[in-house]
Design an enzyme around this catalytic site. Structure first.
Site, PDB file in Angstrom:
ATOM      1  N   SER A  49       0.830  -1.194   0.000  1.00 43.73           N
ATOM      2  CA  SER A  49       0.000   0.000   0.000  1.00 43.73           C
ATOM      3  C   SER A  49       0.873   1.256   0.000  1.00 43.73           C
ATOM      4  O   SER A  49       1.762   1.370  -0.841  1.00 43.73           O
ATOM      5  CB  SER A  49      -0.962  -0.036   1.196  1.00 43.73           C
ATOM      6  OG  SER A  49      -2.067   0.809   0.983  1.00 43.73           O
ATOM      7  N   ASP A 160      -5.621  -4.004  -2.594  1.00 46.17           N
ATOM      8  CA  ASP A 160      -4.564  -3.627  -1.659  1.00 46.17           C
ATOM      9  C   ASP A 160      -3.895  -4.847  -1.007  1.00 46.17           C
ATOM     10  O   ASP A 160      -4.562  -5.767  -0.537  1.00 46.17           O
ATOM     11  CB  ASP A 160      -5.174  -2.734  -0.574  1.00 46.17           C
ATOM     12  CG  ASP A 160      -4.139  -2.034   0.289  1.00 46.17           C
ATOM     13  OD1 ASP A 160      -3.395  -2.729   1.006  1.00 46.17           O
ATOM     14  OD2 ASP A 160      -4.093  -0.794   0.245  1.00 46.17           O
TER      15      ASP A 160
END
Length: 258
Positions: A49, A160
């Site tokens: 991320s 993610d």
């Protein structure tokens, strides 16, 4: 005065695992400042991320000061463009932000080996990006479910990396690192105001999910840095300077113990 730790790790490949945490990623930059002051330069980097965004820049040779300047001059809302006919924001803005900082690069053109961690929804497993377009990989790694529209790639759906591996120490270990430093931005639950705070609530729910797998990242790390960031929301960088200092101070505290 900082001590030079470079000789303490002479002959060893140093790895850096940068965890996810949205706007809290500013703390990573404070950590990089501390590492620099103590003479530590990393050979292998992996990120999840926002950690992938910082890691990509570091691997490309972008100095932490330049990253910090880019962050201070923006608002999180700059990265939140609603994608028409979808429910969620378009993560292409993340790729554009990254390219504004480091230019458009492939993994093969980076100064240091780097991997970005995302998740394949169809296969229910990690998807590790190590070749091709860096900005696409970082964009995928940052696509928080419920906030950003998932990426469709090669007949797959990518989200993610924090869904499965928020602190990718194991990835750095597999890259060949002898000593691994890991940074966890989610050591504590955030303080949030639920009413009227949809984006913050979505990030907070996501944080509940990633906290356990963040702990898994501790097992493959030799040194873990977990700045106290519970008072800082995921969707705001108004207090970027404070988060930067939290990352810097937490890293200094650990380095002084080595």
């Amino acid at each position: 005065m900082p001590k030079d730790l470079s000789k303490a790790f002479e002959g060893k490949k140093l790895g850096l695992a940068l965890g996810g945490g949205a706007a809290r990623g500013v703390a990573h930059l404070g950590a990089l400042k501390a590492f620099e002051e103590y003479g530590l330069e990393f050979d292998l980097i992996a990120g999840t991320s926002v950690g992938s965004l910082v890691g990509a820049c570091y691997a490309a040779g972008v100095h932490w000061k330049d990253m910090y300047d880019a962050v201070k001059g923006m608002k999180v809302s700059d990265l939140l463009n609603w994608k028409k006919w979808h429910i969620g924001y378009d993560s292409i803005t993340i790729a554009e932000f990254l390219e504004d900082i480091m230019g458009k690069k492939n993994f093969e053109n980076l100064d240091k080996p780097f991997k970005a961690v995302a998740v394949s929804v169809k296969k229910a497993e990690e998807k590790i990006f190590a070749k091709g377009d860096v900005s696409l990989a970082v964009r995928a790694s940052c696509t928080v479910p419920g906030v950003f529209v998932p990426i469709e790639l090669e007949d797959d759906v990518i989200v993610d990396g924090g869904v499965l591996n928020n602190v990718p120490s194991n990835v750095v270990r597999d890259m060949g690192a002898d000593v691994i430093f890991a940074i966890d931005l989610n050591g504590e639950l955030p303080d949030i105001e639920v009413e009227g705070k949809l984006l913050e609530t979505l990030y907070a729910v996501f944080n509940i999910m990633v906290r356990n797998n963040s702990q898994l990242g501790y097992h493959d790390a030799d040194h873990v840095i977990a700045p106290c960031l519970s008072n800082y929301p995921y969707h705001s960088i108004k207090k970027a300077e404070e988060m930067f200092e939290r990352g810097y101070e937490a890293t200094i505290e650990l380095l002084e113990q080595i």
